[in-house]
Design an enzyme around this catalytic site. Structure first.
Site, PDB file in Angstrom:
ATOM      1  N   ARG A 106       6.707   0.271  14.122  1.00 57.15           N
ATOM      2  CA  ARG A 106       7.094  -0.433  12.529  1.00 57.15           C
ATOM      3  C   ARG A 106       8.697  -0.807  12.891  1.00 57.15           C
ATOM      4  NH1 ARG A 106       5.660   3.701   8.340  1.00 57.15           N
ATOM      5  NH2 ARG A 106       5.748   5.042   8.692  1.00 57.15           N
ATOM      6  N   ARG A 128       5.326  12.951  -2.564  1.00 54.47           N
ATOM      7  CA  ARG A 128       5.617  12.885  -1.399  1.00 54.47           C
ATOM      8  C   ARG A 128       6.615  12.328  -0.136  1.00 54.47           C
ATOM      9  NH1 ARG A 128      -1.101  12.529  -0.027  1.00 54.47           N
ATOM     10  NH2 ARG A 128      -1.265  13.832  -1.981  1.00 54.47           N
ATOM     11  N   ARG A 152      12.871   3.778  13.189  1.00 60.92           N
ATOM     12  CA  ARG A 152      11.916   4.804  12.932  1.00 60.92           C
ATOM     13  C   ARG A 152      10.538   4.721  14.237  1.00 60.92           C
ATOM     14  NH1 ARG A 152       8.943   4.454   7.386  1.00 60.92           N
ATOM     15  NH2 ARG A 152       8.323   6.337   7.704  1.00 60.92           N
ATOM     16  N   ASN A 201       8.786  -5.653  -0.910  1.00 62.20           N
ATOM     17  CA  ASN A 201       8.123  -4.504   0.113  1.00 62.20           C
ATOM     18  C   ASN A 201       6.573  -4.372   0.391  1.00 62.20           C
ATOM     19  OD1 ASN A 201       7.853  -2.486   1.346  1.00 62.20           O
ATOM     20  ND2 ASN A 201       8.655  -0.693  -0.020  1.00 62.20           N
ATOM     21  N   TYR A 231      11.588   8.492   1.540  1.00 63.18           N
ATOM     22  CA  TYR A 231      11.570   7.476   0.909  1.00 63.18           C
ATOM     23  C   TYR A 231      12.179   7.370  -0.702  1.00 63.18           C
ATOM     24  CZ  TYR A 231       7.992   5.610   3.772  1.00 63.18           C
ATOM     25  OH  TYR A 231       7.171   5.560   4.981  1.00 63.18           O
ATOM     26  N   ASP A 245       1.819 -15.796   6.378  1.00 65.65           N
ATOM     27  CA  ASP A 245       1.568 -16.962   6.777  1.00 65.65           C
ATOM     28  C   ASP A 245       0.869 -17.828   5.108  1.00 65.65           C
ATOM     29  OD1 ASP A 245       0.771 -16.988   9.192  1.00 65.65           O
ATOM     30  OD2 ASP A 245      -2.048 -17.567   8.655  1.00 65.65           O
ATOM     31  N   ALA A 305       3.165  -0.894   4.559  1.00 65.49           N
ATOM     32  CA  ALA A 305       2.640  -1.025   6.492  1.00 65.49           C
ATOM     33  C   ALA A 305       1.983  -2.294   6.404  1.00 65.49           C
ATOM     34  CB  ALA A 305       1.101   0.362   6.707  1.00 65.49           C
ATOM     35  N   PRO A 318       0.578  -1.349  -0.156  1.00 68.15           N
ATOM     36  CA  PRO A 318       0.247   0.239  -0.272  1.00 68.15           C
ATOM     37  C   PRO A 318       0.899   1.370   0.126  1.00 68.15           C
ATOM     38  CG  PRO A 318       0.163  -1.364   1.914  1.00 68.15           C
ATOM     39  CD  PRO A 318       0.732  -1.983   1.581  1.00 68.15           C
ATOM     40  N   ASN A 319       0.382   1.971  -0.663  1.00 73.23           N
ATOM     41  CA  ASN A 319       1.013   3.398  -1.133  1.00 73.23           C
ATOM     42  C   ASN A 319       2.361   3.658  -1.568  1.00 73.23           C
ATOM     43  OD1 ASN A 319      -1.326   4.967   0.744  1.00 73.23           O
ATOM     44  ND2 ASN A 319      -0.463   3.868   2.501  1.00 73.23           N
ATOM     45  N   GLU A 331      12.331  -9.613   2.017  1.00 70.65           N
ATOM     46  CA  GLU A 331      11.496  -8.520   2.620  1.00 70.65           C
ATOM     47  C   GLU A 331      12.356  -7.918   2.533  1.00 70.65           C
ATOM     48  OE1 GLU A 331      10.830  -8.381   7.112  1.00 70.65           O
ATOM     49  OE2 GLU A 331       9.999  -6.099   6.805  1.00 70.65           O
ATOM     50  N   HIS A 373       4.398  -4.487   9.101  1.00 68.82           N
ATOM     51  CA  HIS A 373       4.066  -4.529  10.652  1.00 68.82           C
ATOM     52  C   HIS A 373       2.519  -5.280  11.023  1.00 68.82           C
ATOM     53  CE1 HIS A 373       7.398  -1.792   9.573  1.00 68.82           C
ATOM     54  NE2 HIS A 373       6.065  -1.050   8.917  1.00 68.82           N
ATOM     55  N   HIS A 390      12.733  -2.753   2.475  1.00 73.67           N
ATOM     56  CA  HIS A 390      12.404  -1.323   2.249  1.00 73.67           C
ATOM     57  C   HIS A 390      13.450  -0.861   2.222  1.00 73.67           C
ATOM     58  CE1 HIS A 390       9.154  -3.283   5.248  1.00 73.67           C
ATOM     59  NE2 HIS A 390       9.995  -4.458   5.598  1.00 73.67           N
ATOM     60  N   LEU A 391      12.611   0.410   1.427  1.00 82.58           N
ATOM     61  CA  LEU A 391      12.845   2.013   1.406  1.00 82.58           C
ATOM     62  C   LEU A 391      13.728   2.134   2.238  1.00 82.58           C
ATOM     63  CD1 LEU A 391      10.781   2.881  -0.629  1.00 82.58           C
ATOM     64  CD2 LEU A 391      12.887   2.961  -1.783  1.00 82.58           C
ATOM     65  N   SER A 392      13.195   2.632   3.323  1.00 83.37           N
ATOM     66  CA  SER A 392      13.483   3.251   4.695  1.00 83.37           C
ATOM     67  C   SER A 392      14.038   2.140   6.077  1.00 83.37           C
ATOM     68  CB  SER A 392      12.344   3.890   5.078  1.00 83.37           C
ATOM     69  OG  SER A 392      11.435   3.311   5.435  1.00 83.37           O
TER      70      SER A 392
END
Ligand code: CA2
Length: 152
Positions: free
Chosen positions: A114, A21, A110, A77, A26, A90, A80, A13-14, A101, A83, A103-105
């Site tokens: 997270r 933004r 953080r 990725n 990011y 599963d 959210a 998501p997002n 897994e 978490h 992630h950018l950040s």
């Protein structure tokens, strides 16, 4: 070589908003930029990429299930959902191919919420904190692991 299955790169998501933004967290790359870079790096390693994004948890679950038969490895990725999602945890447990897994950040630096990763409890490994380069490092890991499981 020609029988190599693609690397799936699945985005949650997002992540479709990347580049518009929060560039301080990011970066400035859009998801299309990242896709292009993944395709190029995977190509150098002899792999194709199937790159997707969804805001819907169940769609990500469906794609992980599809990856079981159709992908050599998955770069995930989950945004959210990383978490919160027992369903993604599963689904990863249910497939035998490696899931990385990504992630950018770096979520560990953080907010507290997270710091837990349900995806990470099921994934083969984690790459985080390198901005768009995280995806390229994950493609390298995915290619190595896919080759290992094919006996290359
Ligand atoms: O660092 C990452 O890659 C994350 O997976 C990004 C997720 C976040 O919830 C994870 O904790 C870490 C958020 C993706 C949202 O992306 C945006 C992009 C532009 C503007 C707003 C959000």
């Amino acid at each position: 070589m020609p029988d190599r299955k693609p690397i799936y790169v699945l985005n949650g998501p997002n992540l479709n908003l990347l580049g518009t933004r929060e560039p301080h967290i990011y970066g400035h790359a859009t998801l299309a930029d990242i896709e292009q870079a993944c395709v190029a790096r995977a190509g150098q390693l002899g792999f194709t990429v199937d790159f997707r994004q969804s805001n819907i948890e169940g769609e990500l679950v469906n794609w992980l299930q599809e990856a079981r038969d159709n992908a050599g490895a998955v770069v995930l990725n989950a945004g959210a959902y990383t978490h919160t999602s027992v369903a993604l945890h599963d689904a990863i447990k249910a497939i035998s191919i490696p899931v990385i897994e990504t992630h950018l950040s770096n979520p560990a630096t953080r907010e507290d919420f997270r710091h837990v990763s349900l995806v990470g409890k099921a994934a083969k490994g984690v790459i985080a904190g390198f901005g768009a380069t995280s995806y390229l490092l994950a493609i390298e890991a995915a290619a190595l692991l896919a080759n290992e499981s094919k006996g290359a």
